[in-house]
Design an enzyme around this catalytic site. Structure first.
Site, mmCIF file in Angstrom:
data_model
loop_
_atom_site.group_PDB
_atom_site.id
_atom_site.type_symbol
_atom_site.label_atom_id
_atom_site.label_comp_id
_atom_site.label_asym_id
_atom_site.label_seq_id
_atom_site.Cartn_x
_atom_site.Cartn_y
_atom_site.Cartn_z
ATOM 1 N N ARG A 163 -9.773 1.200 8.562
ATOM 2 C CA ARG A 163 -9.422 -0.202 8.773
ATOM 3 C C ARG A 163 -10.514 -0.967 9.510
ATOM 4 O O ARG A 163 -10.354 -2.152 9.773
ATOM 5 C CB ARG A 163 -8.159 -0.271 9.628
ATOM 6 C CG ARG A 163 -6.880 -0.471 8.871
ATOM 7 C CD ARG A 163 -5.765 -0.427 9.891
ATOM 8 N NE ARG A 163 -4.606 -1.124 9.464
ATOM 9 C CZ ARG A 163 -3.563 -0.513 8.895
ATOM 10 N NH1 ARG A 163 -3.583 0.766 8.667
ATOM 11 N NH2 ARG A 163 -2.508 -1.206 8.567
ATOM 12 N N LYS A 172 0.826 -1.219 0.000
ATOM 13 C CA LYS A 172 0.000 0.000 0.000
ATOM 14 C C LYS A 172 0.856 1.263 0.000
ATOM 15 O O LYS A 172 0.648 2.169 -0.799
ATOM 16 C CB LYS A 172 -0.895 0.061 1.257
ATOM 17 C CG LYS A 172 -1.847 -1.084 1.411
ATOM 18 C CD LYS A 172 -2.732 -0.907 2.637
ATOM 19 C CE LYS A 172 -1.994 -0.945 3.956
ATOM 20 N NZ LYS A 172 -1.342 -2.225 4.260
HETATM 21 P P1 AP5 Z 1 4.857 -1.593 1.798
HETATM 22 O O1 AP5 Z 1 4.576 -0.722 0.640
HETATM 23 O O2 AP5 Z 1 5.660 -1.052 2.927
HETATM 24 O O3 AP5 Z 1 3.488 -2.270 2.305
HETATM 25 P P2 AP5 Z 1 2.307 -1.685 3.187
HETATM 26 O O4 AP5 Z 1 1.067 -2.351 2.697
HETATM 27 O O5 AP5 Z 1 2.347 -0.184 3.197
HETATM 28 O O6 AP5 Z 1 2.755 -2.288 4.567
HETATM 29 P P3 AP5 Z 1 2.598 -1.834 6.069
HETATM 30 O O7 AP5 Z 1 3.222 -2.926 6.885
HETATM 31 O O8 AP5 Z 1 3.143 -0.452 6.268
HETATM 32 O O9 AP5 Z 1 1.090 -1.902 6.275
HETATM 33 P P4 AP5 Z 1 0.400 -2.082 7.593
HETATM 34 O O10 AP5 Z 1 -0.988 -1.894 7.158
HETATM 35 O O11 AP5 Z 1 0.647 -3.283 8.377
HETATM 36 O O12 AP5 Z 1 1.113 -1.009 8.511
HETATM 37 P P5 AP5 Z 1 0.837 0.515 8.798
HETATM 38 O O13 AP5 Z 1 2.140 1.200 8.836
HETATM 39 O O14 AP5 Z 1 -0.243 1.063 7.922
HETATM 40 O O15 AP5 Z 1 5.566 -2.925 1.230
HETATM 41 C C1 AP5 Z 1 5.974 -3.969 2.107
HETATM 42 C C2 AP5 Z 1 7.317 -4.567 1.625
HETATM 43 O O16 AP5 Z 1 7.114 -5.201 0.367
HETATM 44 C C3 AP5 Z 1 8.419 -3.522 1.411
HETATM 45 O O17 AP5 Z 1 9.644 -4.075 1.787
HETATM 46 C C4 AP5 Z 1 8.379 -3.236 -0.102
HETATM 47 O O18 AP5 Z 1 9.646 -2.834 -0.596
HETATM 48 C C5 AP5 Z 1 7.950 -4.599 -0.645
HETATM 49 N N1 AP5 Z 1 7.128 -4.512 -1.851
HETATM 50 C C6 AP5 Z 1 6.176 -3.566 -2.159
HETATM 51 N N2 AP5 Z 1 5.628 -3.827 -3.352
HETATM 52 C C7 AP5 Z 1 6.223 -4.981 -3.798
HETATM 53 C C8 AP5 Z 1 6.061 -5.771 -4.989
HETATM 54 N N3 AP5 Z 1 5.187 -5.444 -5.958
HETATM 55 N N4 AP5 Z 1 6.831 -6.880 -5.099
HETATM 56 C C9 AP5 Z 1 7.719 -7.238 -4.139
HETATM 57 N N5 AP5 Z 1 7.917 -6.516 -2.996
HETATM 58 C C10 AP5 Z 1 7.167 -5.398 -2.840
HETATM 59 O O19 AP5 Z 1 0.214 0.405 10.260
HETATM 60 C C11 AP5 Z 1 1.007 -0.082 11.346
HETATM 61 C C12 AP5 Z 1 0.113 -0.281 12.540
HETATM 62 O O20 AP5 Z 1 -0.483 0.980 12.927
HETATM 63 C C13 AP5 Z 1 -1.099 -1.222 12.351
HETATM 64 O O21 AP5 Z 1 -0.738 -2.576 12.508
HETATM 65 C C14 AP5 Z 1 -2.028 -0.718 13.461
HETATM 66 O O22 AP5 Z 1 -1.646 -1.187 14.724
HETATM 67 C C15 AP5 Z 1 -1.802 0.796 13.425
HETATM 68 N N6 AP5 Z 1 -2.754 1.469 12.526
HETATM 69 C C16 AP5 Z 1 -2.488 2.059 11.330
HETATM 70 N N7 AP5 Z 1 -3.597 2.554 10.778
HETATM 71 C C17 AP5 Z 1 -4.614 2.269 11.647
HETATM 72 C C18 AP5 Z 1 -6.014 2.503 11.627
HETATM 73 N N8 AP5 Z 1 -6.627 3.100 10.597
HETATM 74 N N9 AP5 Z 1 -6.746 2.066 12.695
HETATM 75 C C19 AP5 Z 1 -6.156 1.444 13.738
HETATM 76 N N10 AP5 Z 1 -4.842 1.183 13.816
HETATM 77 C C20 AP5 Z 1 -4.063 1.587 12.775
#
Ligand code: AP5
Length: 210
Positions: A88, A13
Site C-alpha cells: 500500500r 478487492k
Molecule cells: P470488499 O470486497 O469488502 O472491498 P475491499 O476493497 O476488500 O474493501 P476493504 O474496506 O476491506 O479495503 P480496505 O483496503 O479499506 O481495508 P482492509 O481490510 O484491506 O467490498 C466492499 C463492499 O462492496 C462490500 O459490502 C461488498 O459486498 C460490496 N461490493 C463488492 N463488489 C461489488 C460490486 N461489484 N458491486 C456492488 N457492491 C460490491 O484494511 C483495513 C485497514 O488495515 C487499512 O485502512 C489500514 O489501516 C490497515 N492496513 C491493511 N493493509 C495495510 C498495509 N499493507 N499497510 C498498512 N496498513 C494496512
C-alpha cells in the site's frame, strides 16, 4: 501465479480476491484480515494497530511488511497467492522486491470515490467467519445473520463516512503511486470495478488468461 490486487478501500478487492483464489486454487493473503485477527487477540500490537485502522491511517510499514514476507514463505503459498491490500506504499512494494518476491501481475480495480462510500457504508461482515455482504447489493438471506455460519453480522469500526473519506485520501496520496511502480515493470492489469461481481470477475479472469 503470484498476484496482488489493489484499489481504493471498499472497491471490491476482498470480494474479487476470494473468487480468483477459488478459480486458481491459491490462497488469499489479506493484510486487513491479518490485522483484524491480531486486534482480536487484544494484545499490545493489536491495540496499536486498531488506533491506526479506526482513524483511517495506514499501519506503519515496519509493522506489516515483515508479517507479510513471513506469511508468503508458508507452504500453502508455494504455488502462488493473491495479496489483497499489500503493498500500500512504495516502501512496501520495494521491500517485496528486496526480499526477492516476484509478482506476476498487479490488478487495479477502478471505482469512483462516491461509489466507494456507498459500498463501505452498506457493508456488513460476519463476526465469526469474516464473510462480506452489502445491505443492498449483496444482502444476507436473513437480515443480520451470516449465510455461511449463522453468526451475527456487524459493521466494521472503520466503515463510517468520516473514516472512509480519510481512507480514500490516504489511498490517493500513499497507495496510488504504487500503481505506477507496477506499470513501469509492465505488470499492471487495470479493470473497471463497476458492474456486477460476476461481470468483474469474468473480466479479471480473461485479463489473466484463465
Ligand atoms: P470488499 O470486497 O469488502 O472491498 P475491499 O476493497 O476488500 O474493501 P476493504 O474496506 O476491506 O479495503 P480496505 O483496503 O479499506 O481495508 P482492509 O481490510 O484491506 O467490498 C466492499 C463492499 O462492496 C462490500 O459490502 C461488498 O459486498 C460490496 N461490493 C463488492 N463488489 C461489488 C460490486 N461489484 N458491486 C456492488 N457492491 C460490491 O484494511 C483495513 C485497514 O488495515 C487499512 O485502512 C489500514 O489501516 C490497515 N492496513 C491493511 N493493509 C495495510 C498495509 N499493507 N499497510 C498498512 N496498513 C494496512
Amino acid at each position: 501465479m503470484n498476484l496482488l490486487i489493489m484499489g481504493a478501500p471498499g472497491g471490491g478487492k476482498g470480494t474479487q480476491a476470494e473468487i480468483l483464489a477459488k478459480a486458481l486454487s491459491i490462497p488469499t493473503i489479506s493484510t486487513g484480515a491479518m490485522l483484524r485477527n491480531v486486534i482480536a487477540l487484544k494484545a499490545e500490537l493489536g491495540n496499536q494497530a486498531k488506533k491506526y485502522i479506526d482513524s483511517g491511517n495506514l499501519v506503519p510499514d515496519g509493522v506489516i511488511t515483515g508479517i507479510v514476507i513471513d506469511r508468503l514463505k508458508e507452504q500453502d503459498c508455494k504455488d502462488g497467492y493473491i495479496l489483497d491490500g499489500f503493498p500500500r506504499t512504495l516502501k512496501q512494494a520495494e521491500s517485496l522486491e528486496t526480499a526477492g518476491i516476484q509478482i506476476d501481475n498487479a490488478i487495479v480495480l477502478k471505482v469512483t470515490d462516491e461509489e466507494i462510500i456507498n459500498r463501505v457504508v452498506g457493508r456488513r461482515v460476519c463476526s465469526k467467519c469474516g464473510a462480506t455482504y452489502h445491505i443492498s447489493y449483496n444482502p444476507s438471506k436473513v437480515e443480520g445473520v451470516c449465510d455461511v455460519c449463522s453468526a451475527q453480522l456487524i459493521t466494521r469500526d472503520d466503515d463510517n463516512t468520516k473514516t472512509v473519506r480519510h481512507r480514500l485520501a490516504t489511498y490517493h496520496s500513499q497507495t496510488e503511486p504504487v500503481i505506477n511502480f507496477y506499470a513501469k515493470r509492465d505488470k499492471l492489469i487495470v479493470v473497471e470495478g463497476i458492474g456486477s461481481v460476476e461481470e468483474i470477475s469474468q473480466k479479471l479472469l480473461s485479463a489473466l488468461g484463465v
